[in-house]
Write a protein that holds these residues in place. Structure first.
Motif, PDB file in Angstrom:
ATOM      1  N   LEU A  18      29.167  55.096  92.633  1.00 36.50           N
ATOM      2  CA  LEU A  18      27.826  54.562  92.810  1.00 36.50           C
ATOM      3  C   LEU A  18      26.825  55.711  92.727  1.00 36.50           C
ATOM      4  O   LEU A  18      27.151  56.865  92.995  1.00 36.50           O
ATOM      5  CB  LEU A  18      27.709  53.851  94.151  1.00 36.50           C
ATOM      6  N   VAL A  19      25.589  55.365  92.366  1.00 37.68           N
ATOM      7  CA  VAL A  19      24.552  56.371  92.146  1.00 37.68           C
ATOM      8  C   VAL A  19      23.435  56.195  93.161  1.00 37.68           C
ATOM      9  O   VAL A  19      23.020  55.067  93.458  1.00 37.68           O
ATOM     10  CB  VAL A  19      23.989  56.248  90.709  1.00 37.68           C
ATOM     11  N   ASN A  20      22.959  57.310  93.716  1.00 46.79           N
ATOM     12  CA  ASN A  20      21.763  57.288  94.561  1.00 46.79           C
ATOM     13  C   ASN A  20      20.756  58.282  94.015  1.00 46.79           C
ATOM     14  O   ASN A  20      20.982  58.900  92.969  1.00 46.79           O
ATOM     15  CB  ASN A  20      22.124  57.584  96.027  1.00 46.79           C
ATOM     16  N   GLY A  21      19.645  58.454  94.710  1.00 41.85           N
ATOM     17  CA  GLY A  21      18.571  59.304  94.207  1.00 41.85           C
ATOM     18  C   GLY A  21      18.969  60.744  93.989  1.00 41.85           C
ATOM     19  O   GLY A  21      18.404  61.436  93.138  1.00 41.85           O
ATOM     20  N   ASN A  22      19.951  61.223  94.736  1.00 43.51           N
ATOM     21  CA  ASN A  22      20.376  62.628  94.618  1.00 43.51           C
ATOM     22  C   ASN A  22      21.464  62.842  93.575  1.00 43.51           C
ATOM     23  O   ASN A  22      21.868  63.983  93.328  1.00 43.51           O
ATOM     24  CB  ASN A  22      20.870  63.127  95.980  1.00 43.51           C
TER      25      ASN A  22
END
Length: 452
Positions: free
Chosen positions: A417-421
């Motif tokens: 999964l991808v987050n802002g960082n």
């Protein structure tokens, strides 16, 4: 881009309207003046009366400068011949609609490319794949896999048993949590959620997760009581039904109910190597459904050519206790109504075919794409090119257009999964969710460019 579409039938007209909305240079060819009537004045496209296998017509349409030529008439041979001619005249890419499953064999792809046909599309095969994929998870409305399930997007209707209702998403979907919510359908409204948004009862929520956490998602949305699909009744014996029956897992018992006696005979021949039972009768007949064990059936799939019939049949099946219903709804005017009636999964071959063709328009490396009718959005799998903008900064600093969400990526066959960082690397397969069809704006982030 300049796109030429041969065939103003259901798929061709729908695709032309989509391209018109994207402000593409689009020409629609057909021999029937009535089919073309009013399209050029109501939409931003040019129509041309003529045969798609006429060299003069193709020249008049500008095939020599076409970026994409699409053959979607009802006749397979005409589509293929038109693509071959368009390619010879200079069209850069061509795609032909077919109805011969043999042509989809991977080893034949170089053969057709040598002829001038870059891609083949069989809408019924694509629809059947969606149907069977959805039946594997009885509690899911829609499912989309990236890299054979390394990443999975699940569209789920939220009921009273869901344990994550009425809580801010920032408390549910943190960097260490195994899922993201990329979109919410609430009534007629589509919400691209932020941290303060909450999930509400009867929302259709789109979850992005990894394969290992599907059971966890099932638990938190309160769907553990849904039994797995074992017995399936399909109403309507068209090509989609045949492909679905042939590709269903061995643990599914399938019955096809067809009103046309001659078609039943054909089905028995086509499915002779399977355990599928073909029944001559009307799938709307409650007594027949009772006799065929509808109350011990986990899934009912309505695939007749009539949307109203399919919707009503699914409603009847639900009243008889079937949890999972799937309706073929080709009339877009009925899609929202079917969703409002809580039919279940809606299948639209025009939309599926258009998604496949639209993917060919993109200059970036896109290996998979799907248009989500319910939320007026696209989801696509982009490959990040070396030197592309998306690899230069963390996700939060990329300045993505409004309505665009990066939900996850696959690296070395492992889903994340991808987050802002998160930092995307060259070669990553990246799942991008785009509300209101912003894919053309997004692709520039993934193309090789050392000038960023």
């Amino acid at each position: 881009m300049k796109i030429i579409i041969a065939g103003a039938g259901a798929v061709g007209t729908h695709l032309a309207k989509l391209l018109s909305r994207e402000h593409q240079d689009c020409v629609l060819i057909d021999e029937d003046d009535e089919r073309l009537g009013g399209l050029d004045s109501n939409y931003d496209m040019m129509t041309l009366l003529g045969s798609p296998t006429s060299i003069k017509t193709l020249k008049d349409a500008g095939a020599h400068s076409a970026d994409l030529f699409v053959g979607v008439t009802p006749e397979e041979s005409r589509n293929m011949n038109a693509c071959i001619l368009a390619h010879a005249l200079g069209a850069k890419k061509t795609v032909a609609r077919i109805d011969n499953y043999e042509y989809l064999a991977p080893n034949l792809e170089p053969f057709f490319k040598k002829m001038g046909i870059d891609s083949l599309i069989y809408p019924e095969v694509l629809a059947a794949k969606d149907i069977i994929n959805g039946l594997k998870l009885s509690w899911v409305r829609q499912r989309w896999d990236v890299h054979d399930g390394a990443l999975v997007m699940l569209g789920i209707k939220l009921r009273e048993s869901c344990e994550i209702l009425n809580q801010p998403l920032r408390t549910l979907c943190g960097p260490d949590d195994p899922y993201l919510i990329v979109a919410i359908k609430r009534g007629d409204e589509t919400i691209i959620p932020g941290g303060n948004d909450e999930l509400k009862l009867y929302d259709l929520a789109y979850f992005m997760t990894t394969r290992d956490y599907i059971p966890y998602i099932r638990k938190i949305v309160g769907k553990e009581h849904y039994t797995d699909v074992k017995n399936v009744i399909i109403m309507g014996g068209d090509k989609t039904a045949v492909r679905a029956a042939l590709t269903a897992p061995d643990n599914m018992n399938i019955k096809i109910i067809e009103t046309n006696e001659r078609r039943c005979e054909q089905l028995n021949t086509l499915l002779s190597d399977t355990d599928v039972m073909v029944i001559h009768g009307d799938g709307r007949n409650i007594a027949l459904l009772e006799d065929e064990g509808i109350r011990n059936t986990q899934a009912f799939v309505a695939l007749t050519g009539n949307a109203e019939t399919n919707i009503l049949a699914c409603l009847a099946a639900k009243k008889l206790g079937v949890r999972k219903t799937v309706a073929m709804v080709e009339n877009f005017d009925y899609v929202s109504m079917a969703e409002g009636l809580d039919i279940g999964t809606i299948i639209n071959k025009k939309n599926i075919a258009a998604s496949h063709i639209f993917q060919l328009m993109l200059d970036a490396d896109v290996s998979n794409m799907r248009q989500l009718m319910m939320v007026d959005s696209d989801v696509a799998e982009f490959i990040a090119a070396p030197g592309s903008k998306v690899t230069k900064k963390p996700v939060k600093e990329l300045g993505l257009p409004f309505g665009v969400t990066i939900g996850g990526l696959v690296r070395n066959e492992q889903g994340y999964l991808v987050n802002g960082n998160s930092q995307i690397l060259p070669g990553d397969s990246v799942m991008v969710f785009c509300h209101e069809h912003n894919l053309k704006k997004v692709e520039k982030y993934f193309k090789a460019n050392t000038l960023w």
